[in-house]
Scaffold this active site. Structure first.
Site, PDB file in Angstrom:
ATOM      1  N   GLU A 257       5.285  13.769   4.246  1.00 31.23           N
ATOM      2  CA  GLU A 257       4.856  13.033   3.019  1.00 31.23           C
ATOM      3  C   GLU A 257       3.939  14.142   2.253  1.00 31.23           C
ATOM      4  O   GLU A 257       3.272  14.791   2.481  1.00 31.23           O
ATOM      5  CB  GLU A 257       3.636  12.153   3.712  1.00 31.23           C
ATOM      6  CG  GLU A 257       3.041  11.615   2.519  1.00 31.23           C
ATOM      7  CD  GLU A 257       2.226  10.286   3.135  1.00 31.23           C
ATOM      8  OE1 GLU A 257       1.639   9.619   2.187  1.00 31.23           O
ATOM      9  OE2 GLU A 257       2.226  10.140   4.081  1.00 31.23           O
ATOM     10  N   LYS A 274       4.223   4.223   3.417  1.00 32.02           N
ATOM     11  CA  LYS A 274       3.563   3.331   4.343  1.00 32.02           C
ATOM     12  C   LYS A 274       4.805   2.322   4.474  1.00 32.02           C
ATOM     13  O   LYS A 274       5.441   1.677   3.778  1.00 32.02           O
ATOM     14  CB  LYS A 274       2.649   2.379   3.424  1.00 32.02           C
ATOM     15  CG  LYS A 274       1.171   3.070   3.612  1.00 32.02           C
ATOM     16  CD  LYS A 274       0.765   2.611   5.014  1.00 32.02           C
ATOM     17  CE  LYS A 274      -0.504   3.235   5.371  1.00 32.02           C
ATOM     18  NZ  LYS A 274      -0.913   3.309   6.666  1.00 32.02           N
TER      19      LYS A 274
END
Length: 459
Positions: A257, A274
C-alpha cells in the site's frame, strides 16, 4: 558549501538484492524495494548507506540528531530542518531521489500531532521514528531497465568500491519458539464487542483493530527479509537494519500500500486499501473470491469511508478544488490476497511542502478508522501495546520536493532478541467477529510461515 551531484550509470539488476548485499553491513544501510521481478506495479529501487546524519524520535516525542537533542515544535519540523541543511546542486533528472531523508515514521508519531491517550504500553524498543539524511543513492528504474549512482564525485568513488566488494555470506535465521499472539480469540472478541458499542454510541464509524504476534529469534535479519520477500513480493517493500544497545534492530516491510506520493510539480496521490480476500488455489476459486470482494457492500462502504477521510486530510494542504478520486474501489490482486484499492489525488498548495502533507495526513486513515482522532483514541484504549512501526510509513523525502511513502502493513519489526508481526482489519457496524478474527490471521499467515524455522514446521 553546496555539493554538486553527478549521475553515473551502474550495472542493472532485475532485483536489488545483489546490489544491497554489498551494502547491508554499512552504517545506516537502507533498501526501498519495488519487489521486482515478481511484484507488479513498482518501478524504482532506492539503496543507500552511510548517512550524513540520523534523526530519531523517542517515545516522549523528543528529537535527537546524532546523539544531540533538537528542540522543534514537531518531529516533522525537525526533519524539515535537517533536510534543508543538505545543500546539493542537483542535475536535471527524472529519477525520484537525488538525496534527502530515507527512513520510517512509526504509527505512534501521531501522538505528537493529536491527543491520542496513554493507555497502551510501549513494548517494542525501537525509536518512534528514524530517518537518515543521505547525500547519495543507487536508483534502479525497472521501466527503463537502467541503474544509476547519484553522488558527488568523491562519494561516487566510495560507492563504486563498496559495490565491487565480495558479497558477505548470508547467515541463517531461525525462530527459537513459535509466534505467540498478544490476544487469544476471547480477548479479541471482547475488544470487538467494545468497538461495536462505540459504533452504536456514535463515537465512530469504523475502527481498525490489530493484534501483535511475537517470537524470539537468532540469526540474520537480512535472511529473514529474503524469506518474506520470496513469500510475498510487493511494490512498496523495504529493509532497514542498524545496531542498538539491545542488539540489532530492523524493519522488514512487505507493504502493498502506497500512503503518500508527492512530485516536484506538487501533484499528490494516495492509494488506500480497504477490503481483502485470500487468493484461490485454482482459477475458478480465485475468480469467485475476487467477485465476492468487488460485490461486497460492507467492504466497499469501508473503502469509501477512508476515501472521504483522506479527501479531508489532503484538503488541509492542497489547493482548493484540486482533490479528486480517479479510482474508487478498484480490484488489485497480489501474490496472496485480493484488495480493493482507491486513488485520491490533489495539488499541493503554494507554500506547503511534502513533510507538511505527511504531517497533515499522518497516520494513514486506512489503518486507523473514522473519524481519525477518535479512532486512534479507541485503538490506544483497546490494543494492549503500541504499534511501533506497524501502520506507520516507510519512504523518502527528496531535496527537490519528491516524496513517496508506504503504509507499513505486512511489516516485521525486530528489536534485538524478538521479532514482531501485526495483523488487523477495519471493523464496522455489520462486521462479524469470527470473520474479522480470521482476517487478522489471513493477512499475515504467509509471513508467519515464511519466518518459521524448519524445526518448528516439523513440530
Amino acid at each position: 558549501m553546496t555539493a554538486r551531484l553527478e549521475i553515473t550509470q551502474a550495472p542493472y539488476r532485475e532485483d536489488p538484492l545483489g546490489h544491497f548485499a554489498a551494502l547491508r553491513h554499512r552504517p545506516g544501510a537502507v533498501l526501498l524495494d519495488s519487489g521486482r521481478p515478481a511484484a507488479p506495479g513498482g518501478r524504482y529501487d532506492i539503496l543507500s548507506c552511510d548517512p550524513v546524519s540520523v534523526l530519531t524520535v523517542d517515545e516522549q516525542g523528543v528529537t535527537w540528531v546524532d546523539g544531540k537533542r533538537w528542540e522543534y515544535e514537531t518531529p516533522f519540523a525537525a526533519q524539515q530542518a535537517l533536510l534543508d541543511a543538505l545543500e546539493l546542486e542537483c542535475p536535471a533528472s527524472e529519477l525520484p531521489f537525488l538525496g534527502g531523508l530515507i527512513g520510517y515514521w512509526g504509527y505512534d508519531l501521531g501522538r505528537s500531532l493529536e491527543p491520542v491517550g496513554e493507555s497502551s504500553t510501549q513494548l517494542v524498543a525501537l525509536p518512534v521514528s528514524r530517518t537518515g539524511l543521505y547525500d547519495w543513492a543507487l536508483v534502479q528504474d525497472h521501466q527503463l531497465r537502467e541503474s544509476w549512482v547519484v553522488a558527488t564525485r568523491d562519494r561516487r568513488e566510495q560507492v563504486m568500491a563498496w559495490l565491487q566488494q565480495p558479497r558477505a555470506r548470508t547467515a541463517g535465521f531461525e525462530l527459537l519458539s513459535p509466534f505467540a499472539g498478544e490476544l487469544d480469540r476471547a480477548g479479541y472478541a471482547r475488544r470487538f464487542t467494545a468497538v461495536q458499542d462505540y459504533i452504536r454510541a456514535g463515537d465512530c464509524y469504523q475502527i481498525n483493530l490489530a493484534q501483535r504476534f511475537s517470537a524470539p529469534y537468532r540469526g540474520d535479519l537480512w535472511t529473514a527479509y529474503l524469506r518474506l520477500r520470496q513469500a510475498t513480493p510487493t511494490p512498496f517493500a523495504g529493509f532497514m537494519g542498524w545496531s542498538a544497545d539491545s542488539g540489532e534492530q530492523g524493519i522488514l516491510s512487505l507493504s502493498p500500500e502506497r500512503f503518500l506520493q508527492c512530485r516536484t510539480d506538487g501533484h499528490i496521490e494516495t492509494r488506500p486499501i480497504k477490503g481483502t480476500r485470500p487468493r484461490g488455489t485454482i482459477p475458478a476459486e480465485d475468480l469467485r473470491l475476487a467477485s465476492e470482494l468487488t460485490s461486497s457492500l460492507k467492504d466497499r462502504a469501508e473503502n469509501v469511508m477512508i476515501v472521504d477521510l483522506l479527501r479531508n486530510d489532503l484538503g488541509r494542504v492542497c489547493r482548493p478544488g484540486s482533490v479528486r478520486v480517479p479510482q474508487l474501489c478498484g480490484l488489485e490482486s497480489y501474490a496472496n490476497v485480493h484488495h480493493l484499492v482507491s486513488v485520491v489525488s490533489g495539488k499541493l498548495a503554494q507554500g506547503k511542502r511534502p513533510l507538511d502533507l505527511l504531517a497533515a495526513a499522518f497516520p494513514g486513515g486506512s489503518i486507523t478508522g473514522a473519524p481519525k482522532v477518535r479512532a486512534m483514541q479507541i485503538i490506544d484504549e483497546l490494543e494492549p501495546s503500541r504499534r511501533s512501526v506497524y501502520c506507520g510509513s516507510l519512504g523518502f523525502v527528496d531535496v527537490r520536493g519528491n516524496m513517496d511513502t508506504s503504509i507499513a502493513i505486512r511489516t516485521a519489526v525486530a528489536d534485538g532478541k524478538r521479532i514482531h508481526l501485526w495483523g488487523g482489519g477495519g471493523l464496522v457496524a455489520d462486521s462479524d467477529v469470527e470473520a474479522e478474527y480470521a482476517e487478522t490471521l489471513d493477512k499475515i499467515r504467509h509471513l508467519l510461515a515464511a519466518l518459521t524455522s524448519e524445526k518448528h514446521e516439523q513440530e
